[in-house]
Scaffold this motif. Structure first.
Motif, PDB file in Angstrom:
ATOM      1  N   GLU A 148       0.901  15.682  11.211  1.00 14.98           N
ATOM      2  CA  GLU A 148       0.628  14.754  10.112  1.00 14.98           C
ATOM      3  C   GLU A 148       1.035  13.332  10.480  1.00 14.98           C
ATOM      4  OE1 GLU A 148       2.594  16.231   6.700  1.00 14.98           O
ATOM      5  OE2 GLU A 148       1.112  17.813   6.291  1.00 14.98           O
ATOM      6  N   GLU A 149       2.164  13.173  11.133  1.00 16.26           N
ATOM      7  CA  GLU A 149       2.589  11.834  11.546  1.00 16.26           C
ATOM      8  C   GLU A 149       1.629  11.234  12.553  1.00 16.26           C
ATOM      9  OE1 GLU A 149       6.499  12.242  13.016  1.00 16.26           O
ATOM     10  OE2 GLU A 149       7.425  12.616  11.044  1.00 16.26           O
ATOM     11  N   ASP A 187       9.033  29.744  10.722  1.00 22.07           N
ATOM     12  CA  ASP A 187      10.280  29.111  10.304  1.00 22.07           C
ATOM     13  C   ASP A 187      11.434  30.110  10.278  1.00 22.07           C
ATOM     14  OD1 ASP A 187       8.697  26.949  10.037  1.00 22.07           O
ATOM     15  OD2 ASP A 187       8.647  26.922   7.849  1.00 22.07           O
ATOM     16  N   SER A 200      -1.548  10.269  10.608  1.00 23.74           N
ATOM     17  CA  SER A 200      -1.331   9.066   9.794  1.00 23.74           C
ATOM     18  C   SER A 200      -1.233   7.824  10.655  1.00 23.74           C
ATOM     19  CB  SER A 200      -0.066   9.228   8.954  1.00 23.74           C
ATOM     20  OG  SER A 200       1.071   9.375   9.795  1.00 23.74           O
ATOM     21  N   GLU A 249       6.617  24.422  10.561  1.00 25.43           N
ATOM     22  CA  GLU A 249       6.777  23.270   9.680  1.00 25.43           C
ATOM     23  C   GLU A 249       6.996  21.995  10.491  1.00 25.43           C
ATOM     24  OE1 GLU A 249       7.017  21.044   6.235  1.00 25.43           O
ATOM     25  OE2 GLU A 249       6.329  23.104   6.552  1.00 25.43           O
ATOM     26  N   GLU A 250       7.815  22.077  11.530  1.00 33.30           N
ATOM     27  CA  GLU A 250       8.034  20.903  12.381  1.00 33.30           C
ATOM     28  C   GLU A 250       6.752  20.482  13.081  1.00 33.30           C
ATOM     29  OE1 GLU A 250      12.708  21.759  13.569  1.00 33.30           O
ATOM     30  OE2 GLU A 250      11.094  22.224  14.961  1.00 33.30           O
ATOM     31  N   LYS A 251       5.985  21.448  13.546  1.00 37.39           N
ATOM     32  CA  LYS A 251       4.719  21.116  14.205  1.00 37.39           C
ATOM     33  C   LYS A 251       3.735  20.500  13.218  1.00 37.39           C
ATOM     34  CE  LYS A 251       1.978  21.077  17.766  1.00 37.39           C
ATOM     35  NZ  LYS A 251       2.255  20.192  18.917  1.00 37.39           N
ATOM     36  N   ARG A 252       3.709  21.024  11.995  1.00 41.20           N
ATOM     37  CA  ARG A 252       2.794  20.467  10.990  1.00 41.20           C
ATOM     38  C   ARG A 252       3.167  19.022  10.674  1.00 41.20           C
ATOM     39  NH1 ARG A 252       2.881  19.522   5.819  1.00 41.20           N
ATOM     40  NH2 ARG A 252       4.971  20.428   5.609  1.00 41.20           N
ATOM     41  N   GLN A 253       4.461  18.752  10.503  1.00 41.47           N
ATOM     42  CA  GLN A 253       4.886  17.379  10.233  1.00 41.47           C
ATOM     43  C   GLN A 253       4.567  16.458  11.408  1.00 41.47           C
ATOM     44  OE1 GLN A 253       9.039  17.548   9.278  1.00 41.47           O
ATOM     45  NE2 GLN A 253       8.728  18.624   7.324  1.00 41.47           N
ATOM     46  N   GLU A 254       4.722  16.970  12.598  1.00 38.80           N
ATOM     47  CA  GLU A 254       4.401  16.148  13.771  1.00 38.80           C
ATOM     48  C   GLU A 254       2.927  15.797  13.809  1.00 38.80           C
ATOM     49  OE1 GLU A 254       4.461  16.598  18.658  1.00 38.80           O
ATOM     50  OE2 GLU A 254       5.694  17.924  17.398  1.00 38.80           O
ATOM     51  N   LYS A 286       9.535  24.853  18.610  1.00 40.78           N
ATOM     52  CA  LYS A 286       9.363  24.183  17.325  1.00 40.78           C
ATOM     53  C   LYS A 286       8.903  25.206  16.290  1.00 40.78           C
ATOM     54  CE  LYS A 286       7.995  19.785  19.438  1.00 40.78           C
ATOM     55  NZ  LYS A 286       6.922  18.762  19.557  1.00 40.78           N
TER      56      LYS A 286
END
Length: 509
Positions: free
Chosen positions: A349-350, A311, A353, A342-347, A339
């Motif tokens: 996770e989405e 980051d 989910s 953090e952006e990769k982790r959120q991606e 990226k």
């Protein structure tokens, strides 16, 4: 006079760097044009320069033939033998034309022709000389400005430095010496034919070749270079000798070699990175000074890379206005998508989910009838989430769904996401949705379908009417029974009260 004329021809040839024969040919052609204009003839004319006397003679040319078809260009054998006894068929007979009668206008015409011929010869010479020197480093002197472009002196000829080939952060003064590279040679240009550049990446390569002996002798090679003139340049180098460090050779002792190049480029930043055949490692080095966590090849055919950085390194990897990643992409020839972790982790996770979350059935939508749901399921739409991701145009492509139904579906989807607890369809909403759906289907399908749906709706209303009537009768009977019971309860109360009064009066005083 003859010597003087020929001396002038030789001097002009040396000045313009063209052969004397070219100038002589131009003079002969000029005399032919002037004579043709003066005599107003269609005969074939030929000029001939006499180097001894300095005289330019003009002759009319006739071909000897057996039968003349064009008297202006042909001659019979008998006529030819009068001028040349040895003449035969195919011989050219030259007849001199007087040139001393040519006036001022003819002389002016000859002058223009000579200048034009000499100018064309000079342009051809320049093109042939500099066309093979494209990419060569030369030193020029700023001569003058023509609008946003600069005209520079290369010694033998002039060159043009266009605005697009100038460095953004540099200013130039008349008489200033510059190092430029020859970018192109344009034969059809009206002005200077040679185009030079101060913004091309090859300028940096030529400067490195001049400053670094290892590059000049081929020990170190510059594989690729990407540049944004005046701001930053990235250079990928490799060594053919394992004992020679390519980056160290370009930097020099205490940075002396690269610093001299930076001074020549007026403070432009230069990143020197080692070249690697492996694309992942090359991409990591190309994004320096940022530290790359990992690189993943997304699509080798379209040449796309995904780069993950920490980051804190994201802004450094992207650079000012995207400059660092843009230069790295030019250098390696691949599209780079950067990226943060953090952006990769959120991606991720989405995505997880989306894979694990249960799909919401279409029956959860309020106001959408069963027949509409069947049509959407037949088209492959099995969940509310998939329905929400579709456009109105895609929904209208489903058979049996019109524009009004699309609006109703979107209203139901919006209601579902705004208040999920109220989205459960009640029996009355379902009935009204069925009726509305039947009406729209009838409108789209025809009058027969409308009649059938209306009949089913009336049957449903008829079945509901007796139930409402019986419920109303029971309510009325209950209301009538309630006062009767109240009256029965009040009568014993009054009777008990009167008996108590009598007993009170009967007591002795």
């Amino acid at each position: 006079m003859a010597n003087l004329l020929y001396q002038q021809i030789e001097m002009l040839s040396r000045e313009k760097h063209i052969e004397p024969e070219v100038v002589v040919s131009a003079i002969e052609d000029a005399m032919v044009v002037a004579a043709r204009k003066f005599y107003k003839t269609e005969e074939d004319l030929r000029g001939k320069f006499n180097a001894e006397t300095g005289q330019v003679d003009v002759y009319s040319v006739h071909i000897v033939v057996e039968e003349v078809t064009d008297p202006k260009k042909e001659m019979t054998v008998a006529e030819a033998k009068k001028k040349n006894p040895t003449a035969e068929v195919g011989t050219e007979i030259l007849t001199p034309k007087p040139t001393d009668v040519l006036g001022r206008i003819a002389a002016q015409t000859a002058k223009q022709v000579i200048l034009q011929k000499v100018r064309e010869a000079e342009r051809d010479t320049i093109f042939n000389e500099y066309n093979g020197r494209v990419g060569e480093l030369v030193t020029v002197i700023v001569k003058r400005a023509e609008g946003p472009d600069l005209i520079v002196d290369m010694g033998r000829t002039e060159a043009r430095l266009p605005k697009r080939e100038q460095s953004k952060l540099e200013t130039y003064n008349i008489g200033e010496r510059l190092r430029v590279v020859i970018k192109a040679v344009d034969r059809a240009a009206k002005g200077p034919q040679v185009i030079v550049s101060r913004a091309d990446a090859s300028l940096v390569q030529r400067l490195f070749e001049m400053e670094v002996p290892e590059i000049y002798d081929g020990t170190v090679q510059i594989r690729y270079a990407a540049r944004e003139a005046g701001e930053r340049t990235k250079v990928a180098v490799m060594s053919r000798d394992k004992d020679v460090d390519p980056v160290g050779a370009c930097v020099g002792m205490k940075g002396m070699r690269v610093q001299s190049i930076i001074r020549e480029l007026r403070g432009e930043k230069i990143d020197i990175i080692p070249y690697s055949e492996e694309m992942v490692a090359f991409a990591q080095k190309a994004l320096s000074p940022a530290k790359v966590t990992r690189v993943q090849i997304i699509d080798p055919e379209t040449k796309k890379l995904e780069v993950i950085v920490e980051d804190s390194q994201l802004s450094l990897a992207i650079g000012k206005k995207g400059q660092n990643v843009r230069l790295a992409s030019k250098l390696i020839g691949w599209d780079i998508d950067i990226k943060s972790e953090e952006e990769k982790r959120q991606e991720i996770e989405e995505q997880m989910s989306a894979l694990t979350a249960p799909a919401t059935p279409l029956t959860s939508l309020a106001g959408v009838g069963a027949k509409t749901i069947e049509k959407m399921e037949a088209a492959g739409i099995n969940s509310v989430e998939k329905l929400a991701s579709m456009t109105p145009e895609q929904l209208m492509e489903i058979p049996g769904i019109g524009e009004k139904m699309v609006d109703r579906i979107y209203q139901s989807v919006n209601q579902f996401y705004e208040s999920p607890s109220e989205a459960a369809a009640t029996s009355e909403n379902a009935a009204s949705a069925e009726t509305a759906e039947a009406a729209e289907t009838a409108a789209e399908g025809g009058e027969e379908a409308a009649a059938a749906e209306a009949g089913s709706a009336e049957t449903a209303e008829g079945a509901q009417a007796p139930e409402e009537a019986s419920a109303g009768a029971e309510a009325v009977a209950g209301e009538e029974m309630a006062p009767a019971e109240d009256a029965q309860a009040e009568v014993p109360a009054e009777k008990n009260g009167s008996e108590a009064a009598r007993a009170e009066e009967a007591k002795p005083e």
